[in-house]
Motif scaffolding. Structure first.
Motif, PDB file in Angstrom:
ATOM      1  N   THR A   1       0.844  -1.177   0.000  1.00  0.00           N
ATOM      2  CA  THR A   1       0.000   0.000   0.000  1.00  0.00           C
ATOM      3  C   THR A   1       0.882   1.231   0.000  1.00  0.00           C
ATOM      4  OG1 THR A   1      -1.703   1.243   1.198  1.00  0.00           O
ATOM      5  CG2 THR A   1      -0.150  -0.005   2.519  1.00  0.00           C
TER       6      THR A   1
ATOM      7  N   SER B   1       1.914  12.664   3.646  1.00  0.00           N
ATOM      8  CA  SER B   1       1.359  11.496   4.330  1.00  0.00           C
ATOM      9  C   SER B   1       0.040  11.838   5.024  1.00  0.00           C
ATOM     10  CB  SER B   1       2.368  10.969   5.348  1.00  0.00           C
ATOM     11  OG  SER B   1       2.688  11.967   6.294  1.00  0.00           O
TER      12      SER B   1
ATOM     13  N   ASN C   1      -5.568   3.595  -6.211  1.00  0.00           N
ATOM     14  CA  ASN C   1      -5.452   2.607  -5.140  1.00  0.00           C
ATOM     15  C   ASN C   1      -5.572   1.176  -5.655  1.00  0.00           C
ATOM     16  OD1 ASN C   1      -5.138   4.210  -2.645  1.00  0.00           O
ATOM     17  ND2 ASN C   1      -7.108   5.063  -3.275  1.00  0.00           N
TER      18      ASN C   1
ATOM     19  N   ASP D   1      -0.588   4.075   1.141  1.00  0.00           N
ATOM     20  CA  ASP D   1      -1.257   4.929   2.124  1.00  0.00           C
ATOM     21  C   ASP D   1      -0.228   5.449   3.129  1.00  0.00           C
ATOM     22  OD1 ASP D   1      -4.330   2.956   2.388  1.00  0.00           O
ATOM     23  OD2 ASP D   1      -3.677   4.461   0.950  1.00  0.00           O
TER      24      ASP D   1
END
Length: 116
Positions: free
Chosen positions: A28, A53, A73, A30
């Motif tokens: 990921t 972030s 994503n 993220d």
């Protein structure tokens, strides 16, 4: 160090559009700091667009309103949509990932050429 894979780029006439994307070796992206930089011949590397972030987007003044940074994503990719390209956008574009632990990766670099 391993380079991140980059996709897209190429040559286009002024006013045209190109899309760059950058893959990741992480499961990921993220909470990573993500960015695109560019470096033209004889120029310093400059920050084009970034996503912190915390989810804050920033763009260089020269690309505001023309470039859009996003995250795919589904494919875990950082995407830079570049519209209304100008000859001065001609550069080698490189993506950058800063992981939460402090490790970082650069993309392999992609040439973007805009002709007048």
């Amino acid at each position: 160090q391993v380079s991140l894979p980059q996709f897209g780029g190429g040559s286009v006439q002024a006013g045209g559009s190109l899309t760059l994307s950058c893959g990741s070796y992480e499961t990921t992206i993220d909470f990573h700091t993500l960015a695109w930089y560019r470096q033209g011949p004889g120029n310093e590397r400059e920050l084009v667009a970034s996503l912190s972030s915390y989810g804050t987007f920033r763009y260089d003044e020269s690309v505001k309103g023309r470039f859009t940074l996003s995250v795919d994503n589904a494919q875990n990719r950082l995407v830079l949509q570049m519209n209304n390209l100008k000859p001065e956008d001609t550069s080698v574009y490189s993506c950058y990932h800063l992981l939460p632990g402090g490790n970082y990766y650069w993309g392999q670099g992609t040439q973007v050429t805009v002709t007048s």
